[in-house]
Scaffold this active site. Sequence first.
Site, PDB file in Angstrom:
ATOM      1  N   ALA A  22      14.503  51.086 -27.343  1.00  0.00           N
ATOM      2  CA  ALA A  22      15.346  51.629 -28.404  1.00  0.00           C
ATOM      3  C   ALA A  22      15.892  50.478 -29.241  1.00  0.00           C
ATOM      4  O   ALA A  22      15.919  49.329 -28.798  1.00  0.00           O
ATOM      5  CB  ALA A  22      16.490  52.442 -27.808  1.00  0.00           C
TER       6      ALA A  22
ATOM      7  N   GLU B 266      10.142  56.129 -21.655  1.00  0.00           N
ATOM      8  CA  GLU B 266      10.659  57.493 -21.589  1.00  0.00           C
ATOM      9  C   GLU B 266       9.865  58.423 -22.504  1.00  0.00           C
ATOM     10  O   GLU B 266       9.601  59.576 -22.159  1.00  0.00           O
ATOM     11  CB  GLU B 266      12.147  57.503 -21.937  1.00  0.00           C
ATOM     12  CG  GLU B 266      12.998  56.900 -20.824  1.00  0.00           C
ATOM     13  CD  GLU B 266      14.448  56.692 -21.204  1.00  0.00           C
ATOM     14  OE1 GLU B 266      15.325  57.158 -20.453  1.00  0.00           O
ATOM     15  OE2 GLU B 266      14.709  56.066 -22.249  1.00  0.00           O
TER      16      GLU B 266
ATOM     17  N   GLU C 102      17.267  49.083 -18.711  1.00  0.00           N
ATOM     18  CA  GLU C 102      18.594  49.386 -19.235  1.00  0.00           C
ATOM     19  C   GLU C 102      19.753  48.781 -18.437  1.00  0.00           C
ATOM     20  O   GLU C 102      20.774  48.387 -19.009  1.00  0.00           O
ATOM     21  CB  GLU C 102      18.779  50.903 -19.339  1.00  0.00           C
ATOM     22  CG  GLU C 102      18.045  51.554 -20.502  1.00  0.00           C
ATOM     23  CD  GLU C 102      16.600  51.921 -20.174  1.00  0.00           C
ATOM     24  OE1 GLU C 102      15.981  52.635 -20.969  1.00  0.00           O
ATOM     25  OE2 GLU C 102      16.101  51.486 -19.109  1.00  0.00           O
TER      26      GLU C 102
ATOM     27  N   GLY D 105      13.250  53.313 -23.890  1.00  0.00           N
ATOM     28  CA  GLY D 105      12.900  54.535 -24.600  1.00  0.00           C
ATOM     29  C   GLY D 105      11.409  54.695 -24.824  1.00  0.00           C
ATOM     30  O   GLY D 105      10.915  55.819 -24.950  1.00  0.00           O
TER      31      GLY D 105
END
Length: 260
Positions: free
Chosen positions: A66, A115, A135, A112
Site C-alpha cells: 500500500a 492481500e 505490516e 496489500g
Amino acid sequence: MSYANLLLEKNNGITTITINRPKKLNALNKETISELHEAFKEANLDKSTKAIIVTGSGEKAFVAGADISEFADYDIEEGKMLAAKGQELLFDFVENLSTPVIAAVNGFALGGGLELAMACHFRVASDNAKMGLPEVSLGVIPGYGGTQRLPQLIGKGRAMELIMTAGMIDANSALNYGLVNHVTTLEELLPFCEKIAGKIVRNSSVAISAAIRAVNANYKDGVNGFNTEILEFGNSFGTADFEEGTTAFLEKRKADFPGE
C-alpha cells in the site's frame, strides 16, 4: 472507461487488468484501489468476459504494498475506516466476483499486494516472485484481509510465522505452501495464465459463478456451505447452460454455452 493507473486489454473472452504504477512498484493508493474496483466491475458486467487476469506492470512487482504516505498520520477511527472501505471496495469485492479472477504474480507481492493476490480465486507466480505481509515491521497489522485469507490458504502456523516475522517467501516456497498453484518463468507467466483462462472460457460461465458462490460459502460465518452447494446445484438445472451442456454431451458434440 479510461484509467490513470491501470491498463485493460480484452482478448478471446479474457480481460487482463495491469496495475500500471511502475515508478511506485505498483503500490496501491486510494485512487488505484478505486480504479481497480471499477475495472473489475466493468469486466464482470461485460458478458464477453469469461475470465479476468490481474497483474502488475514491469518485471519488479505485482504490487509492492500500500502507499504508506497516504495513511501515516491517520488516527484510530481513520485506520478502521481505511481497512473497512478497502475490504468492501476491492478485496471482498474481488473474492466474491462472479467472474473468475487469476492473479499473475510477477515480482514483489507484499502487504496489500499479497492481500489482493489472495482475494483472487487462485494465483500463478513467476519464479522471481517474493511474497509477504510486512505490516508488523511498521507497527500495524494486515488490514485488507491478510490475517484471514493467509491462514485459510497455507495454515495457521505458517501464516503466524510469516506475519510475525514480517518475512518474505519465494515462489517455490509459496508453491510448496499452497499459496500459489503454479510457478513459471517471468516470460511465460501471462501466456500460462492465458492458457488456464482459455480452459475456463470454454466452460459454462453460469456454472462457474455458482461454483464460486458455493466454495466461498464454506468460509463465511453462519453459512452452511453444503446447503449452498445443494441450492446452487439445483438452480443449475433451470439454466440454459445446463440444457446446452447436457444436450451437447448426449449428442457427442462440443457445447456452445449461451451464458444464461
